[in-house]
Design a protein around this motif. Structure first.
Motif, PDB file in Angstrom:
ATOM      1  N   VAL A 180       1.013  -1.630  -0.308  1.00  0.00           N
ATOM      2  CA  VAL A 180       0.137   0.473   0.190  1.00  0.00           C
ATOM      3  C   VAL A 180       1.057   1.316   0.444  1.00  0.00           C
ATOM      4  O   VAL A 180       0.415   2.551  -0.535  1.00  0.00           O
ATOM      5  N   ILE A 181       1.951   0.852   0.909  1.00  0.00           N
ATOM      6  CA  ILE A 181       3.131   2.350   0.819  1.00  0.00           C
ATOM      7  C   ILE A 181       3.321   2.350  -0.488  1.00  0.00           C
ATOM      8  O   ILE A 181       3.757   3.907  -1.037  1.00  0.00           O
ATOM      9  N   LEU A 182       3.948   1.104  -1.298  1.00  0.00           N
ATOM     10  CA  LEU A 182       4.949   1.696  -2.258  1.00  0.00           C
ATOM     11  C   LEU A 182       3.959   1.970  -3.082  1.00  0.00           C
ATOM     12  O   LEU A 182       3.900   3.147  -4.290  1.00  0.00           O
ATOM     13  N   ILE A 183       2.236   1.756  -3.274  1.00  0.00           N
ATOM     14  CA  ILE A 183       1.514   2.458  -4.326  1.00  0.00           C
ATOM     15  C   ILE A 183       1.163   3.722  -4.026  1.00  0.00           C
ATOM     16  O   ILE A 183       0.762   4.370  -4.742  1.00  0.00           O
ATOM     17  N   MET A 184       1.227   3.778  -2.844  1.00  0.00           N
ATOM     18  CA  MET A 184       0.858   5.210  -2.422  1.00  0.00           C
ATOM     19  C   MET A 184       1.406   6.321  -3.042  1.00  0.00           C
ATOM     20  O   MET A 184       1.178   7.345  -3.381  1.00  0.00           O
ATOM     21  N   LEU A 185       3.159   5.994  -3.194  1.00  0.00           N
ATOM     22  CA  LEU A 185       3.905   6.471  -3.388  1.00  0.00           C
ATOM     23  C   LEU A 185       4.732   6.831  -4.693  1.00  0.00           C
ATOM     24  O   LEU A 185       4.077   8.228  -5.269  1.00  0.00           O
ATOM     25  N   LEU A 186       3.874   6.013  -5.474  1.00  0.00           N
ATOM     26  CA  LEU A 186       3.891   6.115  -6.834  1.00  0.00           C
ATOM     27  C   LEU A 186       2.402   7.000  -7.106  1.00  0.00           C
ATOM     28  O   LEU A 186       2.708   7.187  -8.422  1.00  0.00           O
ATOM     29  N   LEU A 187       1.671   6.151  -7.269  1.00  0.00           N
ATOM     30  CA  LEU A 187       0.637   7.852  -7.048  1.00  0.00           C
ATOM     31  C   LEU A 187       0.866   9.489  -6.940  1.00  0.00           C
ATOM     32  O   LEU A 187       0.533  10.413  -7.736  1.00  0.00           O
ATOM     33  N   GLN A 188       1.880   8.916  -5.683  1.00  0.00           N
ATOM     34  CA  GLN A 188       2.044  10.359  -5.437  1.00  0.00           C
ATOM     35  C   GLN A 188       2.767  11.121  -6.507  1.00  0.00           C
ATOM     36  O   GLN A 188       2.856  11.799  -7.315  1.00  0.00           O
ATOM     37  N   ALA A 189       4.100  10.386  -6.753  1.00  0.00           N
ATOM     38  CA  ALA A 189       4.613  10.467  -8.297  1.00  0.00           C
ATOM     39  C   ALA A 189       4.083  10.653  -9.222  1.00  0.00           C
ATOM     40  O   ALA A 189       4.536  12.171  -9.287  1.00  0.00           O
ATOM     41  N   VAL A 190       3.075  10.276  -9.706  1.00  0.00           N
ATOM     42  CA  VAL A 190       1.931  10.337 -10.809  1.00  0.00           C
ATOM     43  C   VAL A 190       1.790  11.717 -10.680  1.00  0.00           C
ATOM     44  O   VAL A 190       2.070  12.695 -11.662  1.00  0.00           O
ATOM     45  N   VAL A 191       0.847  11.717  -9.580  1.00  0.00           N
ATOM     46  CA  VAL A 191       0.059  13.033  -9.362  1.00  0.00           C
ATOM     47  C   VAL A 191       1.027  14.121  -9.522  1.00  0.00           C
ATOM     48  O   VAL A 191       0.590  15.295 -10.025  1.00  0.00           O
ATOM     49  N   GLN A 192       2.214  14.027  -8.946  1.00  0.00           N
ATOM     50  CA  GLN A 192       3.262  14.875  -9.190  1.00  0.00           C
ATOM     51  C   GLN A 192       3.861  15.567 -10.374  1.00  0.00           C
ATOM     52  O   GLN A 192       4.196  16.940 -10.655  1.00  0.00           O
ATOM     53  N   ALA A 193       3.460  14.433 -11.698  1.00  0.00           N
ATOM     54  CA  ALA A 193       4.467  15.133 -12.685  1.00  0.00           C
ATOM     55  C   ALA A 193       3.680  15.664 -13.487  1.00  0.00           C
ATOM     56  O   ALA A 193       2.978  15.881 -13.245  1.00  0.00           O
ATOM     57  N   GLN A 194       4.698  16.807 -13.904  1.00  0.00           N
ATOM     58  CA  GLN A 194       4.023  18.045 -14.704  1.00  0.00           C
ATOM     59  C   GLN A 194       4.484  17.508 -16.217  1.00  0.00           C
ATOM     60  O   GLN A 194       4.910  16.548 -16.726  1.00  0.00           O
ATOM     61  N   GLU A 195       3.080  18.063 -17.150  1.00  0.00           N
ATOM     62  CA  GLU A 195       3.116  17.815 -18.884  1.00  0.00           C
ATOM     63  C   GLU A 195       3.931  19.154 -18.571  1.00  0.00           C
ATOM     64  O   GLU A 195       2.783  20.330 -18.805  1.00  0.00           O
ATOM     65  N   PHE A 196       5.247  19.753 -19.879  1.00  0.00           N
ATOM     66  CA  PHE A 196       5.409  20.729 -19.762  1.00  0.00           C
ATOM     67  C   PHE A 196       5.016  20.683 -21.608  1.00  0.00           C
ATOM     68  O   PHE A 196       5.121  19.509 -22.603  1.00  0.00           O
ATOM     69  N   GLU A 197       5.226  21.896 -22.069  1.00  0.00           N
ATOM     70  CA  GLU A 197       4.823  21.662 -23.926  1.00  0.00           C
ATOM     71  C   GLU A 197       5.787  22.726 -24.391  1.00  0.00           C
ATOM     72  O   GLU A 197       5.776  23.595 -24.244  1.00  0.00           O
ATOM     73  N   ILE A 198       6.489  22.043 -25.613  1.00  0.00           N
ATOM     74  CA  ILE A 198       7.421  22.690 -26.005  1.00  0.00           C
ATOM     75  C   ILE A 198       6.765  22.607 -27.282  1.00  0.00           C
ATOM     76  O   ILE A 198       6.823  21.632 -28.205  1.00  0.00           O
ATOM     77  N   LEU A 199       6.742  23.794 -28.504  1.00  0.00           N
ATOM     78  CA  LEU A 199       6.118  23.901 -30.181  1.00  0.00           C
ATOM     79  C   LEU A 199       7.137  23.974 -30.826  1.00  0.00           C
ATOM     80  O   LEU A 199       8.526  24.522 -30.080  1.00  0.00           O
TER      81      LEU A 199
END
Lengths: 101, 138
Positions: free
Chosen positions: A3-22
């Motif tokens: 559960v802790i691992l899944i929580m950490l993974l989810l946290q990482a996914v939530v925190q990840a940002q998407e940038f756009e380069i044109l």
């Protein structure tokens, strides 16, 4: 433990940002970009002709192939370091991405 | 007095020699451009231009020697074509350069160069590739 691992993974996914380069007028919209491990960059073609974005950098090697106006392709940066991004069709295009922890 | 005259003669001689050397160099230069830059309409000029275009756009995958060992080649399977051994005719080469690999049922990583290169540049590259092609082994 799982559960802790899944929580950490989810946290990482939530925190990840998407940038756009044109890609416009045979240039990247930025010359450099700083992001964190796990962030992604969407490379969007705003020119009326194809671009072929790629990188041969050790920490991230990719080739997005040729894609035309309006299309975008995404890359996730999963290691720390500096990535040089180029266009195979337009040799003067260069973008430096610094991936931090 | 004699010493001064001798010195003057020596200076004049050196000046004449220098002028002769310059004249010889200038006459060499008048020949050089024709050798380096052949007339635009000749096949030699097209080959020369084609080599420049190849060196700017194609070398990444196909390599500076056109043997398929470019900087990007390691990323692909199958690897980029060894153009020294290509069995394709000029029309096919021009078509795949212009339309790209995907449109020709080949690698999608070969871009459609028709959007970037002029017809003349494509024709020049085809002529250059013809000039470096190695004959098939018997």
């Amino acid at each position: 433990m799982k559960v802790i691992l899944i929580m950490l993974l989810l946290q990482a996914v939530v925190q990840a940002q998407e940038f756009e380069i044109l890609q416009k007028d045979k240039k990247f919209s930025q010359k450099s970009l700083v992001l964190k491990v796990g962030d992604s960059v969407s490379f969007k073609n705003e020119d009326s002709f194809a671009h072929n974005i790629f990188s041969l950098s050790d920490i991230k090697t990719f080739d997005l192939g040729s894609y035309s106006q309006g299309q975008a392709r995404k890359v996730v940066f999963d290691k720390e370091g500096v990535v040089e991004v180029e266009c195979a069709i337009h040799p003067n295009m260069l973008l430096k991405i610094e991936v931090k922890k | 007095m004699k010493w001064r005259m001798l010195r003057s003669v020596f200076r004049v001689s050196m000046l004449v020699l220098a002028l002769q050397a310059c004249a010889a160099q200038a006459s060499d230069k008048s020949i050089m451009p024709r050798e380096i830059f052949p007339l635009k309409e000749t096949a030699l000029a097209a080959e020369y231009r084609g080599k420049l275009v190849f060196g700017r756009y194609c070398y990444l995958c196909h390599g500076v020697n056109a043997d398929g060992n470019g900087r990007k080649a390691k990323m692909y399977n199958p690897r980029p074509a060894n153009l020294l051994l290509s069995d394709k005719n000029d029309a096919y080469k021009a078509l795949i350069i212009r339309r790209g690999g995907a449109a020709m049922g080949r690698s999608e990583f070969m871009p459609p160069w028709g959007e970037e290169l002029t017809d003349e540049q494509i024709a020049d590259v085809v002529i250059y590739l013809g000039s470096i092609r190695q004959p098939p082994s018997p």
